[in-house]
Design an enzyme around this catalytic site. Structure first.
Site, PDB file in Angstrom:
ATOM      1  N   LYS A  77     -22.456 -16.482  45.201  1.00 21.53           N
ATOM      2  CA  LYS A  77     -23.364 -15.545  45.662  1.00 21.53           C
ATOM      3  C   LYS A  77     -22.750 -15.037  46.762  1.00 21.53           C
ATOM      4  O   LYS A  77     -22.139 -15.333  47.857  1.00 21.53           O
ATOM      5  CB  LYS A  77     -24.715 -16.166  46.076  1.00 21.53           C
ATOM      6  CG  LYS A  77     -25.720 -14.865  46.285  1.00 21.53           C
ATOM      7  CD  LYS A  77     -27.221 -15.894  46.488  1.00 21.53           C
ATOM      8  CE  LYS A  77     -28.210 -15.069  47.045  1.00 21.53           C
ATOM      9  NZ  LYS A  77     -29.399 -15.704  47.350  1.00 21.53           N
ATOM     10  N   SER A 152     -33.608 -14.293  44.711  1.00 16.98           N
ATOM     11  CA  SER A 152     -32.508 -13.345  44.702  1.00 16.98           C
ATOM     12  C   SER A 152     -31.283 -13.657  44.273  1.00 16.98           C
ATOM     13  O   SER A 152     -30.298 -12.665  44.184  1.00 16.98           O
ATOM     14  CB  SER A 152     -32.435 -13.032  46.356  1.00 16.98           C
ATOM     15  OG  SER A 152     -31.913 -14.522  46.711  1.00 16.98           O
ATOM     16  N   SER A 176     -35.208 -18.879  45.330  1.00 15.93           N
ATOM     17  CA  SER A 176     -34.088 -17.799  44.931  1.00 15.93           C
ATOM     18  C   SER A 176     -33.066 -18.447  44.002  1.00 15.93           C
ATOM     19  O   SER A 176     -32.194 -17.783  43.552  1.00 15.93           O
ATOM     20  CB  SER A 176     -33.124 -16.996  46.072  1.00 15.93           C
ATOM     21  OG  SER A 176     -33.944 -16.089  46.461  1.00 15.93           O
TER      22      SER A 176
HETATM   23  N1  GLN Z   1     -38.293 -14.309  46.525  1.00 11.62           N
HETATM   24  C1  GLN Z   1     -38.257 -14.906  47.921  1.00 11.62           C
HETATM   25  C2  GLN Z   1     -38.052 -13.862  48.819  1.00 11.62           C
HETATM   26  O1  GLN Z   1     -37.974 -12.471  48.479  1.00 11.62           O
HETATM   27  C3  GLN Z   1     -37.078 -16.072  48.073  1.00 11.62           C
HETATM   28  C4  GLN Z   1     -35.803 -15.327  48.548  1.00 11.62           C
HETATM   29  C5  GLN Z   1     -34.773 -16.664  48.678  1.00 11.62           C
HETATM   30  O2  GLN Z   1     -35.135 -17.451  48.540  1.00 11.62           O
HETATM   31  N2  GLN Z   1     -33.777 -15.872  49.125  1.00 11.62           N
HETATM   32  O3  GLN Z   1     -38.165 -14.001  50.106  1.00 11.62           O
END
Ligand code: GLN
Length: 477
Positions: A77, A152, A176
């Protein structure tokens, strides 16, 4: 449609028997990255560089000196630093920023002879649940390209689900890794907070972030976790807890395992087919001799609001460093210092990032600190206590990973709250610092994958890996 994925275990056997080489394996993956370009999973592909790495590993295999992840092809990532490579966080503000050093996870995987095929697309600064917030375009779900892959870490997830790497590193601040894994039908693991070093991970919300693996099967996730875990002098929040052999924990035996299910929490807004998968998972676990216990998580109504107060607070503070002076993008039209800050940030950050910086700044501001930030810290502790109480009677907690299967592009972009609600089952593990895993279990009426999540006690990744492994076996993989 998805094809059958090659697991690292399969490749490893082929490497050992001499029926393939690491170089050929990498060539195959480079080919699928090329044919899968429209999925937009990668922001950078390391063509020649990864082939060189592969040839070096082949020499080690021939000499009998190859490490435990020899020939594993890994995607990373683009929020994790790799020396001399860009680390963009899928943001315009870091578009041309090159990292000076390797993150600890990269060093550890490299030392185990994994090879790195490229950097993957994501929601800008890991803020999002659909990978629609990337400054470099959305990522498509390989199971159904009209749908989001989750986020994400959407690019990392699709790298694995689309057959472009054996495994991929993602980060999980509020789901995420687990949520995209559920949406694309693969395994995703968020380790206990402190299990894996965050050194070289660009910080989003420092008290939540953890790096973890995506994999085609539970055994591959266990192997990667084993190599990447453990204390690191460069990260004071990494824990001095011994790293067990996670592979040895995969017995597939769940007899006597106590699994807690918060049935009342599952009542609300759950897609019926997901509920059916939960019921089936519970049934299978019972057949394997596990005990299913009802548990209460009394503060679960507050998990989304608590998470979004605290994560935005931490994010607003972490993202203050992108000021147009020290890193990345600088506005060319600013006439003084204050304009430099304002314009660089206004032009460099995307909409969701700006929304969170504003929310976070607000909840930390003098007049609202007590009402929001301090209160949310207290509620965070209560949410954690709910889990600790539950773990007095059960070994792990089972929920679905997500309330729905993968949604369509644009379906939730107009309504941030709707988007935030898709994290309802995943954020508690981050609030409480617990390990969580998503394993594919069943499909909905449209053939979209469903993920089952297990959350475990701190540093008891072995328990949830084995529970997930058991369900995976039940699916006849
Ligand atoms: N969907 C969550 C957010 O938008 C998780 C993001 C993440 O785990 N990086 O904060």
């Amino acid at each position: 449609m998805q094809r059958t994925l090659t697991t690292y275990d399969q490749t490893r056997r082929a490497l050992e028997s001499g029926s393939t080489t690491c170089e050929r394996t990498v060539e195959g993956y480079l080919e699928s990255i090329n044919t899968g370009k429209r999925l937009n999973a990668f922001l950078a592909v390391f063509g020649e560089k990864v082939l060189d790495e592969a040839r070096a590993v082949d020499r080690k295999i021939a000499e009998g000196t190859a490490g435990p992840l020899a020939g594993m092809v890994v995607a990373v990532k683009d929020v994790i630093c790799m020396r001399d490579e860009k680390v963009t966080c899928a943001s315009k503000i870091l578009e041309n920023f090159v990292s000076l050093y390797d993150a600890t996870v990269i060093e550890r995987l490299r030392a185990a002879d994994a090879v790195f095929i490229g950097k993957t697309n994501m929601d800008e600064f890991a803020m999002g649940s659909s990978t629609e917030n990337s400054a470099f375009g959305a990522v498509l779900n390989p199971v159904d390209e009209s749908r989001v892959p989750g986020g994400s870490s959407g690019g990392s997830c699709v790298a694995v689900a689309g057959g472009m790497a054996h495994t991929a590193l993602g980060t999980d601040t509020g789901g995420s890794i687990r949520q995209p894994a559920a949406f694309c039908g693969i395994v995703g693991l968020k380790p206990t907070y402190g299990r894996v070093s965050r050194y070289g991970l660009v910080a989003l919300s420092s008290s939540f972030d953890q790096i973890g693996p995506f994999a085609a099967c539970v055994a591959d996730a266990a192997r990667v976790l084993h190599v990447m875990s453990g204390q690191d002098v460069n990260d004071s929040t990494s824990a001095a807890v011994p790293v067990p052999d996670y592979t040895a924990a995969l017995t597939g035996n769940v007899a006597g395992l106590k699994v807690g299910v918060p049935w009342t929490v599952l009542g609300k807004g759950l897609q019926p087919e997901i509920r059916a998968s939960v019921d089936r998972a519970v049934q299978r676990l019972r057949e394997g001799g596990a005990h299913i216990e009802e548990i209460e998580l009394p503060h679960s109504d507050y998990v989304i609001s608590t998470y979004y107060i605290l994560m935005t607070a931490e994010a607003s503070s972490n993202l203050a460093r992108y000021d147009g002076a020290r890193y990345g993008y600088r506005s060319t039209t600013a006439r003084n210092l204050s304009e430099l800050y304002v314009q660089s940030r206004s032009e460099g950050f995307g909409q969701e990032t700006k929304r969170r910086i504003m929310l976070g700044t607000y909840v930390l501001s003098a007049g609202y600190y007590d009402a929001y930030y301090r209160k949310a810290q207290k509620v965070r502790r209560m949410i954690q206590q709910d889990f600790f109480n539950a773990f007095e009677n059960v070994d792990c907690v089972l929920t679905p990973t997500t309330p729905t299967t993968a949604f369509k592009f644009g379906e939730k972009t107009e309504d941030p709250l709707e988007m935030y609600l898709s994290d309802i089952f995943t954020v508690s593990a981050n609030l409480a610092g617990l390990p969580g895993i998503s394993v594919p279990f069943g499909k909905d009426g449209q053939g979209l994958p469903v993920g089952i999540q297990f959350v475990g006690r701190q540093f008891e990744e072995s328990t949830i890996l084995n529970a997930a492994y058991y369900l995976e076996q039940q699916e006849g993989r």
